[in-house]
Design a protein around this motif. Structure first.
Motif, PDB file in Angstrom:
ATOM      1  N   LEU A 178      -2.878  -7.644  -1.504  1.00 55.90           N
ATOM      2  CA  LEU A 178      -3.376  -6.265  -1.446  1.00 55.90           C
ATOM      3  C   LEU A 178      -4.272  -5.917  -2.634  1.00 55.90           C
ATOM      4  O   LEU A 178      -5.008  -4.931  -2.596  1.00 55.90           O
ATOM      5  N   LEU A 179      -4.219  -6.730  -3.696  1.00 51.47           N
ATOM      6  CA  LEU A 179      -5.079  -6.500  -4.854  1.00 51.47           C
ATOM      7  C   LEU A 179      -6.474  -7.092  -4.670  1.00 51.47           C
ATOM      8  O   LEU A 179      -7.359  -6.854  -5.498  1.00 51.47           O
ATOM      9  N   VAL A 180      -6.678  -7.882  -3.605  1.00 48.89           N
ATOM     10  CA  VAL A 180      -7.984  -8.492  -3.367  1.00 48.89           C
ATOM     11  C   VAL A 180      -8.976  -7.403  -2.947  1.00 48.89           C
ATOM     12  O   VAL A 180      -8.701  -6.642  -2.011  1.00 48.89           O
ATOM     13  N   PRO A 181     -10.109  -7.294  -3.622  1.00 50.89           N
ATOM     14  CA  PRO A 181     -11.082  -6.271  -3.246  1.00 50.89           C
ATOM     15  C   PRO A 181     -11.765  -6.579  -1.921  1.00 50.89           C
ATOM     16  O   PRO A 181     -11.887  -7.732  -1.513  1.00 50.89           O
ATOM     17  N   ARG A 182     -12.163  -5.520  -1.232  1.00 49.89           N
ATOM     18  CA  ARG A 182     -13.028  -5.591  -0.055  1.00 49.89           C
ATOM     19  C   ARG A 182     -12.383  -6.286   1.154  1.00 49.89           C
ATOM     20  O   ARG A 182     -13.078  -6.845   1.997  1.00 49.89           O
ATOM     21  N   LEU A 183     -11.060  -6.248   1.254  1.00 51.90           N
ATOM     22  CA  LEU A 183     -10.449  -6.650   2.522  1.00 51.90           C
ATOM     23  C   LEU A 183     -10.758  -5.592   3.571  1.00 51.90           C
ATOM     24  O   LEU A 183     -10.962  -4.418   3.247  1.00 51.90           O
ATOM     25  N   THR A 184     -10.772  -5.973   4.827  1.00 57.49           N
ATOM     26  CA  THR A 184     -11.036  -4.988   5.876  1.00 57.49           C
ATOM     27  C   THR A 184      -9.883  -3.996   5.936  1.00 57.49           C
ATOM     28  O   THR A 184      -8.739  -4.303   5.584  1.00 57.49           O
ATOM     29  N   GLU A 185     -10.188  -2.795   6.383  1.00 55.65           N
ATOM     30  CA  GLU A 185      -9.153  -1.761   6.478  1.00 55.65           C
ATOM     31  C   GLU A 185      -8.047  -2.179   7.437  1.00 55.65           C
ATOM     32  O   GLU A 185      -6.878  -1.841   7.233  1.00 55.65           O
ATOM     33  N   ASP A 186      -8.400  -2.916   8.493  1.00 56.56           N
ATOM     34  CA  ASP A 186      -7.394  -3.355   9.450  1.00 56.56           C
ATOM     35  C   ASP A 186      -6.381  -4.278   8.793  1.00 56.56           C
ATOM     36  O   ASP A 186      -5.163  -4.073   8.901  1.00 56.56           O
ATOM     37  N   VAL A 187      -6.868  -5.306   8.081  1.00 60.48           N
ATOM     38  CA  VAL A 187      -5.965  -6.264   7.433  1.00 60.48           C
ATOM     39  C   VAL A 187      -5.173  -5.578   6.324  1.00 60.48           C
ATOM     40  O   VAL A 187      -3.954  -5.783   6.186  1.00 60.48           O
ATOM     41  N   ARG A 188      -5.853  -4.743   5.532  1.00 62.00           N
ATOM     42  CA  ARG A 188      -5.160  -4.045   4.446  1.00 62.00           C
ATOM     43  C   ARG A 188      -4.052  -3.148   5.003  1.00 62.00           C
ATOM     44  O   ARG A 188      -2.951  -3.074   4.454  1.00 62.00           O
ATOM     45  N   GLY A 189      -4.341  -2.456   6.115  1.00 56.02           N
ATOM     46  CA  GLY A 189      -3.343  -1.584   6.722  1.00 56.02           C
ATOM     47  C   GLY A 189      -2.143  -2.369   7.246  1.00 56.02           C
ATOM     48  O   GLY A 189      -0.992  -1.948   7.090  1.00 56.02           O
ATOM     49  N   ARG A 190      -2.403  -3.536   7.864  1.00 60.90           N
ATOM     50  CA  ARG A 190      -1.296  -4.361   8.368  1.00 60.90           C
ATOM     51  C   ARG A 190      -0.439  -4.894   7.232  1.00 60.90           C
ATOM     52  O   ARG A 190       0.798  -4.918   7.321  1.00 60.90           O
ATOM     53  N   LEU A 191      -1.078  -5.330   6.137  1.00 61.48           N
ATOM     54  CA  LEU A 191      -0.322  -5.823   4.993  1.00 61.48           C
ATOM     55  C   LEU A 191       0.516  -4.702   4.370  1.00 61.48           C
ATOM     56  O   LEU A 191       1.671  -4.914   3.978  1.00 61.48           O
ATOM     57  N   ALA A 192      -0.060  -3.504   4.264  1.00 55.19           N
ATOM     58  CA  ALA A 192       0.685  -2.377   3.699  1.00 55.19           C
ATOM     59  C   ALA A 192       1.881  -2.016   4.579  1.00 55.19           C
ATOM     60  O   ALA A 192       2.958  -1.680   4.083  1.00 55.19           O
ATOM     61  N   HIS A 193       1.700  -2.080   5.895  1.00 52.27           N
ATOM     62  CA  HIS A 193       2.799  -1.786   6.818  1.00 52.27           C
ATOM     63  C   HIS A 193       3.915  -2.823   6.666  1.00 52.27           C
ATOM     64  O   HIS A 193       5.112  -2.469   6.644  1.00 52.27           O
ATOM     65  N   LEU A 194       3.549  -4.098   6.532  1.00 56.01           N
ATOM     66  CA  LEU A 194       4.548  -5.144   6.341  1.00 56.01           C
ATOM     67  C   LEU A 194       5.269  -4.983   5.007  1.00 56.01           C
ATOM     68  O   LEU A 194       6.477  -5.220   4.903  1.00 56.01           O
ATOM     69  N   ASP A 195       4.525  -4.551   3.985  1.00 51.29           N
ATOM     70  CA  ASP A 195       5.137  -4.304   2.689  1.00 51.29           C
ATOM     71  C   ASP A 195       6.201  -3.210   2.793  1.00 51.29           C
ATOM     72  O   ASP A 195       7.279  -3.307   2.188  1.00 51.29           O
ATOM     73  N   SER A 196       5.914  -2.172   3.571  1.00 56.60           N
ATOM     74  CA  SER A 196       6.885  -1.078   3.723  1.00 56.60           C
ATOM     75  C   SER A 196       8.143  -1.542   4.454  1.00 56.60           C
ATOM     76  O   SER A 196       9.233  -1.015   4.228  1.00 56.60           O
TER      77      SER A 196
END
Length: 410
Positions: A178-196
């Motif tokens: 999640l600290l990687v810059p410029r990931l797509t919003e879709d991938v970032r959102g999925r990773l954040a959801h999995l983190d939760s």
């Protein structure tokens, strides 16, 4: 707009690129490339012996392996070198393209599959100070830490929790990605959801080692995600808000990766044969027994297979390119000659990363033979492991033939 610079591992010339001073320093410090000043405020960026990618805000620099490896093949080499149980399916489905996007997409997909049945729970041992008895009292700790006190009690107990090694690995890899810059919003959102979903799991502290885990029937659905998470945590770093830039890097040294892979795969391939396979086998070139060990000529052979305690097979792995004529550096043969002399063997196997067919060289005025055995690392994982098995079989067959010839058996 993302600027994408792609370099080949063996590239020696490149067009200068425009960088600010801070970006140039961060890029140099990544260890992926060398950075030197050019004219008009530009910089020359060239490979320096490693492969991978570095992203600094809107700049992405990739150095790709000489053998045109797919990302899935590179990750397989990394994974198998650490764990011979690593399977091709553990990195299946990775698309070619920009490294960080592919890693993030694959991590999201693998973790999503792992958590599809819910978050795994397990027992962990907890040492804690409590006002009530739980589990057993650690009498020694109680007496040394709280002499004469009845409360709190130093106790030890097993807790059934989500905060286990497997979940810590997954959450730590997700947080890093999640600290990687410029990931797509879709991938970032999925990773954040999995983190939760992993709420209650403590990520690994910075600099902490990777916790051990054991594959079992209970966590088998976690295994592909865990193995990818381990690769990410071992080889990737990311920092948010470093100066004016966000920085992420995934950098590996291919010579080390190849040597580790060959060592592990050979150990597996020879496991069913008599003897023991030993990496970094120590041996002295000289016979000055009266000297202290530190004063003697010490060598370490990449892989030696011993039978009944006697060195019988010698292997040395080299990740390097041949010259324009197809020849490899003379120093490699001198090294193998030294190994054969020290271990009193007449045959050694020089394992190169590349395409081609095996070739034997007989050393003048001796019975020593050095066999060049190329292994194409761009093959799919199954074929790659099969190539090492072929190497092990050929080496063992040659040893058996040499042994019969020495004994005078036709």
């Amino acid at each position: 707009m993302l600027r994408h610079v792609v370099l080949d591992e063996l590239q020696s010339l490149a067009e200068p690129v425009t960088l600010d001073g801070e970006t140039a320093v961060l890029l140099r410090d990544s260890g992926l490339v060398s950075v030197s000043p050019a004219l008009n405020g530009q910089w020359t960026v060239l490979p320096c012996g490693t492969v991978g990618a570095v992203q600094i805000s809107d700049l992405l620099v990739e150095v790709r392996p000489k053998s045109k490896l797919k990302l899935s093949s590179l990750l397989f080499l990394l994974g198998y070198a650490k764990d011979p149980g690593f399977r091709p399916v553990d990195v299946a489905g990775l698309e070619d393209g920009e490294l960080f996007s592919a890693l993030a997409e694959s991590l999201a997909r693998q973790v999503q599959g792992a958590l599809a049945r819910g978050v795994l729970n397990g027992y962990v041992n907890v040492d804690e100070a409590l006002r009530t008895v739980r589990g057993r009292i650690r009498v020694g700790d109680q007496m040394s830490r709280r002499p004469g006190m009845l409360l709190p009690l130093e106790v030890s107990y097993d807790d059934f929790t989500v905060d286990i090694a497997e979940n810590r690995l997954l959450r730590s890899a997700i947080r890093l990605m999640l600290l990687v810059p410029r990931l797509t919003e879709d991938v970032r959102g999925r990773l954040a959801h999995l983190d939760s979903k992993l709420d209650g799991v403590q990520p690994l502290r910075f600099g902490a080692g990777i916790p051990a885990w054991t594959e079992s029937r209970l966590n088998e659905h976690y295994v592909p995600a865990l193995r990818l998470a381990e690769i990410i945590l071992r080889n990737m770093s990311a920092e948010a808000g470093l100066g004016r830039h966000q920085v992420a890097s995934f950098v590996v040294t291919m010579s080390t990766v190849f040597e580790d892979f060959v060592t592990t795969a050979l150990s597996e391939a020879l496991a069913s044969r008599p003897g023991i396979t030993m990496p970094q086998y120590p041996v002295f070139l000289d016979k000055d027994d009266q000297l202290a060990s530190s004063a003697r000529i010490r060598m370490y052979v990449d892989v030696v297979h011993t039978i009944y305690g006697t060195p019988s097979l010698i292997f040395d792995a080299k990740y390097k390119a041949s010259s324009w004529s197809g020849a490899y550096p003379n120093a490699d043969y001198y090294q193998m000659l030294a190994y054969c002399t020290a271990l009193e063997l007449s045959r050694a196997w020089l394992v190169y990363a590349g395409r081609g067919t095996p070739r034997q060289r007989t050393i003048a005025h001796s019975h020593i033979r050095i066999i060049e055995f190329p292994i194409d690392v761009s093959q799919n994982p199954k074929a790659l492991v099969a190539s090492v098995q072929n190497l092990a079989d050929a080496a063992m067959q040659a040893f058996e033939e040499d042994s019969l010839a020495f004994a005078g058996v036709e």
